[in-house]
Design a protein around this motif. Structure first.
Motif, mmCIF file in Angstrom:
data_model
loop_
_atom_site.group_PDB
_atom_site.id
_atom_site.type_symbol
_atom_site.label_atom_id
_atom_site.label_comp_id
_atom_site.label_asym_id
_atom_site.label_seq_id
_atom_site.Cartn_x
_atom_site.Cartn_y
_atom_site.Cartn_z
ATOM 1 N N SER A 114 0.925 -1.081 0.158
ATOM 2 C CA SER A 114 -0.116 0.112 -0.212
ATOM 3 C C SER A 114 0.885 1.281 0.173
ATOM 4 N N VAL A 115 0.459 2.238 -0.921
ATOM 5 C CA VAL A 115 1.159 3.463 -0.766
ATOM 6 C C VAL A 115 0.403 4.724 -0.624
ATOM 7 N N VAL A 116 0.722 5.523 0.158
ATOM 8 C CA VAL A 116 -0.088 6.994 0.220
ATOM 9 C C VAL A 116 1.027 8.034 -0.521
ATOM 10 N N VAL A 117 0.222 8.655 -1.784
ATOM 11 C CA VAL A 117 0.830 9.703 -2.421
ATOM 12 C C VAL A 117 0.483 11.066 -1.882
ATOM 13 N N VAL A 118 1.679 11.966 -1.595
ATOM 14 C CA VAL A 118 1.375 13.182 -1.090
ATOM 15 C C VAL A 118 2.085 14.138 -1.810
ATOM 16 N N GLY A 119 1.531 15.189 -2.339
ATOM 17 C CA GLY A 119 2.005 16.101 -3.300
ATOM 18 C C GLY A 119 2.143 17.588 -2.665
ATOM 19 N N ASP A 120 3.027 18.661 -3.115
ATOM 20 C CA ASP A 120 2.963 19.805 -2.796
ATOM 21 C C ASP A 120 1.695 20.562 -3.220
ATOM 22 N N ASP A 121 1.250 21.481 -2.558
ATOM 23 C CA ASP A 121 0.093 22.165 -2.647
ATOM 24 C C ASP A 121 0.324 23.442 -3.977
ATOM 25 N N PRO A 122 -0.201 23.278 -5.045
ATOM 26 C CA PRO A 122 0.074 24.227 -6.175
ATOM 27 C C PRO A 122 -0.226 25.723 -5.577
ATOM 28 N N LYS A 123 -1.018 25.859 -4.673
ATOM 29 C CA LYS A 123 -1.213 27.233 -4.145
ATOM 30 C C LYS A 123 -0.259 27.586 -3.148
ATOM 31 N N GLY A 124 0.802 26.842 -2.707
ATOM 32 C CA GLY A 124 1.570 27.149 -1.564
ATOM 33 C C GLY A 124 1.438 26.690 -0.246
ATOM 34 N N GLY A 125 0.219 25.981 -0.013
ATOM 35 C CA GLY A 125 -0.033 25.481 1.174
ATOM 36 C C GLY A 125 0.981 24.188 1.593
ATOM 37 N N PRO A 126 0.354 23.524 2.694
ATOM 38 C CA PRO A 126 1.169 22.276 3.113
ATOM 39 C C PRO A 126 0.895 21.104 2.317
ATOM 40 N N PRO A 127 1.797 20.306 2.286
ATOM 41 C CA PRO A 127 1.538 19.087 1.511
ATOM 42 C C PRO A 127 0.280 18.628 1.577
ATOM 43 N N ARG A 128 -0.270 17.971 0.489
ATOM 44 C CA ARG A 128 -1.656 17.214 0.533
ATOM 45 C C ARG A 128 -1.581 15.848 0.271
ATOM 46 N N ARG A 129 -2.546 15.086 0.799
ATOM 47 C CA ARG A 129 -2.695 13.625 0.373
ATOM 48 C C ARG A 129 -3.477 13.759 -0.954
ATOM 49 N N CYS A 130 -2.601 13.021 -1.919
ATOM 50 C CA CYS A 130 -3.460 13.088 -3.398
ATOM 51 C C CYS A 130 -4.389 11.656 -3.482
ATOM 52 N N ARG A 131 -3.738 10.596 -3.048
ATOM 53 C CA ARG A 131 -4.493 9.286 -3.337
ATOM 54 C C ARG A 131 -3.856 8.290 -2.399
ATOM 55 N N SER A 132 -4.546 7.163 -2.505
ATOM 56 C CA SER A 132 -4.056 6.054 -1.801
ATOM 57 C C SER A 132 -3.971 4.947 -2.845
ATOM 58 N N LEU A 133 -2.896 3.994 -2.823
ATOM 59 C CA LEU A 133 -2.908 2.864 -3.936
ATOM 60 C C LEU A 133 -2.500 1.670 -3.335
ATOM 61 N N ALA A 134 -3.267 0.708 -3.855
ATOM 62 C CA ALA A 134 -3.146 -0.376 -3.278
ATOM 63 C C ALA A 134 -2.702 -1.716 -4.415
ATOM 64 N N PHE A 135 -1.628 -2.424 -4.002
ATOM 65 C CA PHE A 135 -0.973 -3.203 -5.270
ATOM 66 C C PHE A 135 -1.013 -4.691 -4.499
ATOM 67 N N ASN A 136 -1.271 -5.750 -5.514
ATOM 68 C CA ASN A 136 -1.147 -6.937 -5.220
ATOM 69 C C ASN A 136 0.238 -7.422 -5.740
ATOM 70 N N PHE A 137 0.830 -8.431 -5.041
ATOM 71 C CA PHE A 137 2.277 -8.574 -5.390
ATOM 72 C C PHE A 137 2.098 -9.484 -6.672
ATOM 73 N N ARG A 138 3.101 -9.313 -7.599
ATOM 74 C CA ARG A 138 2.811 -10.276 -8.863
ATOM 75 C C ARG A 138 4.008 -11.239 -8.903
ATOM 76 N N GLY A 139 5.214 -10.624 -8.545
ATOM 77 C CA GLY A 139 6.343 -11.434 -8.628
ATOM 78 C C GLY A 139 7.721 -10.627 -8.572
ATOM 79 N N GLU A 140 8.973 -11.429 -8.834
ATOM 80 C CA GLU A 140 10.166 -10.753 -8.706
ATOM 81 C C GLU A 140 10.735 -11.204 -10.264
ATOM 82 N N TRP A 141 11.302 -9.949 -10.482
ATOM 83 C CA TRP A 141 12.197 -10.141 -11.918
ATOM 84 C C TRP A 141 13.634 -10.744 -11.326
#
Length: 171
Positions: free
Chosen positions: A124-151
């Protein structure tokens, strides 16, 4: 006496030479992750007691971004995290800027907070980005992944990290 000897042995074994470069591939676990990120492959530097994520690659496209460890305090107190504790900044070089725009529209900088990266474990990954208006960082989205394999890398000594080519994926 036995404790210090075991600790000294562990430190001696955990040298840079014992680091292993691995590539773990993940599939989206939900529709939102599929739309935002698709399948991703992460190149990691695995040591005895730690894992460091080095690169992120879009598995289904030609997009690569380098990741740099970041201080979790850049996320601020308003960004609630669960199991996601390892924080990395997405560097804008290569296709990093395009990945930042896809994960966090409007942001020029982005950070990713990861759950522990382990073989055979979903991510699971939480993506946070800077605020284009100059405010504090903002939570953009949560990502969820299933393990597929190892290269697996080819046999022999691994190439220098800057020269590692992305694996070829069938489309």
């Amino acid at each position: 006496m036995r404790g210090p000897l075991l600790l000294a042995l562990a430190v001696a074994i955990a040298t840079p030479a014992s680091a292993v470069i691995r590539q773990y591939s993940y599939d989206p676990a939900d529709a939102d992750t599929r739309a935002a990120a698709g399948s991703l492959t992460f190149m990691i530097n695995q040591r005895m007691f730690s894992v460091r994520i080095l690169k992120m690659r879009a598995t289904e496209a030609q997009a690569t971004a380098d990741l740099r460890p970041a201080d979790p305090s850049v996320l601020g107190r308003s960004i609630a995290r669960g199991n996601e504790r390892d924080v990395y900044e997405v560097l804008p070089g290569n296709e990093g800027a395009a990945l930042i725009a896809a994960f966090c529209p409007g942001s020029r900088r982005a950070w990713m907070a990861f759950s522990p990266v382990k073989l055979y474990q979903d991510l699971s990954v939480v993506v946070v980005g800077d605020d284009p208006k100059g405010g504090p960082p903002r939570r953009c989205r949560s990502l969820a992944f299933n393990f597929r394999g190892e290269w697996r890398p080819p046999p022999g000594a691994p190439p220098p990290l800057g020269e590692v080519a992305p694996p070829k994926f069938p489309n």
